[in-house]
Design a protein around this motif. Structure first.
Motif, PDB file in Angstrom:
ATOM      1  N   ILE A  29      85.024  78.496   8.517  1.00  0.00           N
ATOM      2  CA  ILE A  29      84.545  79.749   7.931  1.00  0.00           C
ATOM      3  C   ILE A  29      85.655  80.398   7.105  1.00  0.00           C
ATOM      4  O   ILE A  29      85.418  80.908   6.011  1.00  0.00           O
ATOM      5  CB  ILE A  29      84.021  80.702   9.031  1.00  0.00           C
ATOM      6  N   ALA A  33      84.504  79.740   3.367  1.00  0.00           N
ATOM      7  CA  ALA A  33      83.769  80.956   2.989  1.00  0.00           C
ATOM      8  C   ALA A  33      84.647  82.201   2.932  1.00  0.00           C
ATOM      9  O   ALA A  33      84.130  83.314   2.854  1.00  0.00           O
ATOM     10  CB  ALA A  33      82.609  81.176   3.960  1.00  0.00           C
ATOM     11  N   ARG A  72      78.649  85.958  -0.849  1.00  0.00           N
ATOM     12  CA  ARG A  72      79.028  84.561  -1.073  1.00  0.00           C
ATOM     13  C   ARG A  72      77.984  83.883  -1.964  1.00  0.00           C
ATOM     14  O   ARG A  72      76.803  84.182  -1.881  1.00  0.00           O
ATOM     15  CB  ARG A  72      79.134  83.792   0.247  1.00  0.00           C
ATOM     16  N   THR A  76      78.834  78.214  -2.082  1.00  0.00           N
ATOM     17  CA  THR A  76      79.719  78.401  -0.916  1.00  0.00           C
ATOM     18  C   THR A  76      78.927  78.239   0.372  1.00  0.00           C
ATOM     19  O   THR A  76      79.374  77.569   1.302  1.00  0.00           O
ATOM     20  CB  THR A  76      80.389  79.784  -0.968  1.00  0.00           C
ATOM     21  N   LYS A  77      77.746  78.814   0.417  1.00  0.00           N
ATOM     22  CA  LYS A  77      76.917  78.708   1.622  1.00  0.00           C
ATOM     23  C   LYS A  77      76.490  77.265   1.871  1.00  0.00           C
ATOM     24  O   LYS A  77      76.509  76.801   3.013  1.00  0.00           O
ATOM     25  CB  LYS A  77      75.683  79.610   1.512  1.00  0.00           C
ATOM     26  N   LEU A  80      79.501  75.406   3.231  1.00  0.00           N
ATOM     27  CA  LEU A  80      79.735  75.757   4.629  1.00  0.00           C
ATOM     28  C   LEU A  80      78.673  75.134   5.520  1.00  0.00           C
ATOM     29  O   LEU A  80      78.987  74.611   6.598  1.00  0.00           O
ATOM     30  CB  LEU A  80      79.759  77.277   4.804  1.00  0.00           C
TER      31      LEU A  80
END
Length: 125
Positions: A29, A33, A72, A76-77, A80
Motif C-alpha cells: 500500500i 498507492a 488515486r 494505481t488501483k 494495487l
C-alpha cells in the motif's frame, strides 16, 4: 488510513498466513498507492458459515476490501489490486482438497468527509 478488511473461510485458518500477509500488504500500500505506513490497519474476519458456488465443502475464499482516501488513479488501483491478489495467493498454502477463490476490491473514502483521530499512548505526550 488505509483500512483493510480480509474475510476468509475458516477452513483456511491454518493455511493463510495472516501476519505475513498484513506486513506485505502494508508495504505494498505504501509503495504502490502512496499510503502512510503508520496509518495502515488490517482486520481479519474468519467466516465459518458461508455458501460458495453450489454449497459444496470443497470451496473456500479470501476476499480483501481496501478503503483508501479518494484521489488515486484507476491505474494505481489496478496495480494495487494485482499486487494484493498475488500476496494473498503467496500467503495461502496449497490446499489440494479446496478450490480457493481470491478477490480484491478497492473503494474510495471521501477526503471531504473522512475523519480520524489518533490518541497518543500514555507517556508519549
Amino acid at each position: 488510513m488505509p483500512h483493510t478488511t480480509v474475510e476468509y473461510s475458516g477452513v483456511l485458518a491454518d493455511a493463510f498466513d495472516r501476519p505475513g500477509f498484513a506486513k506485505d500488504l502494508h508495504s505494498a500500500i505504501v509503495s504502490v498507492a502512496d499510503g502512510r505506513a503508520g496509518g495502515c490497519k488490517t482486520r481479519f474476519v474468519r467466516q465459518d458459515e458461508m455458501y460458495i458456488a453450489d454449497g459444496s465443502p470443497h470451496y473456500a475464499m479470501v476476499h480483501i476490501e481496501i478503503a483508501l482516501l479518494s484521489g488515486r488513479t484507476a491505474e494505481t488501483k489496478r496495480a494495487l489490486n494485482q499486487v494484493v491478489l498475488d500476496l494473498a495467493r503467496e500467503h495461502t498454502e496449497a490446499t489440494p482438497r479446496l478450490e480457493v477463490q481470491f478477490s480484491v476490491n478497492i473503494r474510495d473514502l471521501d477526503r471531504e468527509t473522512y475523519l480520524g483521530h489518533t490518541e497518543p499512548r500514555a507517556g508519549d505526550a
